[in-house]
Write an enzyme that holds these catalytic residues in place. Structure first.
Site, short mmCIF file in Angstrom:
data_model
loop_
_atom_site.label_atom_id
_atom_site.label_comp_id
_atom_site.label_asym_id
_atom_site.label_seq_id
_atom_site.Cartn_x
_atom_site.Cartn_y
_atom_site.Cartn_z
N THR A 49 -14.08 -2.81 0.15
CA THR A 49 -13.27 -1.98 1.04
C THR A 49 -12.74 -0.80 0.22
O THR A 49 -12.84 -0.81 -1.02
CB THR A 49 -12.03 -2.76 1.56
N PHE A 72 -13.52 -8.13 -1.86
CA PHE A 72 -14.23 -7.59 -0.71
C PHE A 72 -14.44 -6.09 -0.89
O PHE A 72 -13.60 -5.39 -1.46
CB PHE A 72 -13.45 -7.87 0.59
N SER A 109 -4.36 -13.66 -0.71
CA SER A 109 -5.40 -13.23 -1.67
C SER A 109 -5.56 -14.34 -2.70
O SER A 109 -4.60 -15.09 -2.96
CB SER A 109 -4.94 -11.95 -2.39
N LYS A 129 1.39 -11.87 -2.59
CA LYS A 129 0.36 -12.62 -1.85
C LYS A 129 0.61 -14.13 -1.91
O LYS A 129 0.23 -14.85 -0.99
CB LYS A 129 -1.03 -12.27 -2.39
N TYR A 158 1.57 -7.99 -7.30
CA TYR A 158 0.61 -8.26 -6.22
C TYR A 158 0.49 -9.77 -6.00
O TYR A 158 0.52 -10.25 -4.87
CB TYR A 158 -0.75 -7.65 -6.58
N LEU A 187 -10.72 -4.35 5.71
CA LEU A 187 -10.74 -5.65 6.39
C LEU A 187 -10.15 -5.55 7.79
O LEU A 187 -10.64 -6.17 8.74
CB LEU A 187 -9.97 -6.69 5.56
N ASP A 200 5.19 2.39 9.41
CA ASP A 200 5.24 1.88 8.05
C ASP A 200 5.79 0.46 8.16
O ASP A 200 6.89 0.27 8.68
CB ASP A 200 6.16 2.77 7.20
#
Ligand SMILES: NC(=O)c1ccc[n+]([C@@H]2O[C@H](COP(=O)([O-])OP(=O)(O)OC[C@H]3O[C@@H](n4cnc5c(N)ncnc54)[C@H](O)[C@@H]3O)[C@@H](O)[C@H]2O)c1
Length: 265
Positions: A206, A204, A158, A175, A171, A17, A61
């Site tokens: 990717t 998506f 997300s 998000k 996750y 993305l 990073d």
């Protein structure tokens, strides 16, 4: 905001993305600073897919705040020296991670792993947004901007941050945190003429989605209303451009997901 003749910082800008977004920004006549921790890929992508004058790679990073500060400073100087003042950033660096809270024996998942996902996806995005906002705040607004806007920030949430599925505690929390950052950041930065929005993508196509088993991919796609397919990175990039251009878009999380509402899997 007028995108041309500005510089935008894109973390994760060498893949998926972020890369599609960086290309779309450059196609508008702007420059991009590509930030990523993958140095080899960064050098390869920046030299093979961009003209040297339009893109520069910075290895960083996003969990290292001092390093982000240094790199944002360097990118801002590159922007100013070229007469393409900084216009904002897209915080697209991130990692996917799946693990249930307890394993099949009832033992807990690693807390260190949870912290690391939050550190990259949430705190890393906040840190980059903060240093970019500070750079914008020290830069006078352009006469050409009717609202005296200094710039705009796009965060990447997300649908997992809104309806996290099994295995997405870390996750989803990271998000969801990104989505929750948007309004307070937009309010904090309003006095500086900086807008903040986020996109919450569904699925998506990717490199991040690549390793998913086909069975899981099909299940995810079946949860979309229309169209029933993975989104393309260019469709994400289109929305970023709209978020930069449209001065009334502020403090919003835009779902980009074909009307997906993640159910249990
Ligand atoms: N692909 C999807 O379906 C999807 C859906 C929703 C949200 N997202 C989010 O979109 C963003 C971009 O994802 P993508 O699909 O393009 O993934 P990607 O794997 O193609 O790109 C992510 C990039 O982030 C970089 N990165 C990871 N950790 C980093 C760190 N600590 N410091 C610097 N760079 C780091 C990686 O090296 C990589 O280049 C991520 O935040 C992801 O969570 C993706």
């Amino acid at each position: 905001m007028i995108i041309s003749n500005r510089t935008f910082i894109v973390s994760g800008g060498i893949s998926g993305l972020g890369l599609a977004t960086a290309k779309a920004i450059v196609a508008q006549g702007a420059r991009v600073a590509l930030l990523d921790r993958n140095e080899d890929l960064g050098r390869e992508v920046s030299s093979s897919q961009f003209e040297p004058a339009s893109a520069r790679f910075y290895c960083v990073d996003v969990t290292d705040a001092d390093d982000i500060e240094r790199v944002v400073g360097e990118a801002s100087r590159w922007a100013a020296d070229a007469g393409y003042p900084l216009g904002g950033c897209v915080c697209a660096a991130g990692v996917a991670f799946a693990s249930t809270t307890l394993d099949s024996s009832g033992d807990p998942a690693s807390i260190d792993t949870f912290k690391s996902v939050v550190d990259i996806n949430l705190i890393g995005s906040y840190a980059l947004a903060t240093f970019v906002a500070s750079s914008l705040a020290h830069q006078p607004p352009l006469e050409s901007e009717p609202d005296h806007e200094r710039g705009a920030i796009v965060l990447v949430s997300s649908v997992a941050g809104l309806e996290g599925q099994k295995g997405q505690a870390a996750y989803g929390a990271s998000k969801g945190g990104v989505a929750s950052l948007v309004l307070p950041l937009a309010r904090d930065l309003a006095r500086w003429g900086i807008r903040v929005n986020a996109i919450a993508p569904g699925v998506f196509e990717t490199p991040m989605a690549g390793p998913m088993p086909n069975r899981v991919k099909q299940k995810l796609v079946s949860q979309l209303e229309f169209p029933q397919r993975f989104g393309q990175p260019e469709e994400f990039a289109d929305v970023v451009l709209a978020l930069f251009r449209n001065g009334m878009l502020n403090g919003t999380v835009i779902r980009l997901d074909g009307a997906t509402r993640m159910g249990k899997i």
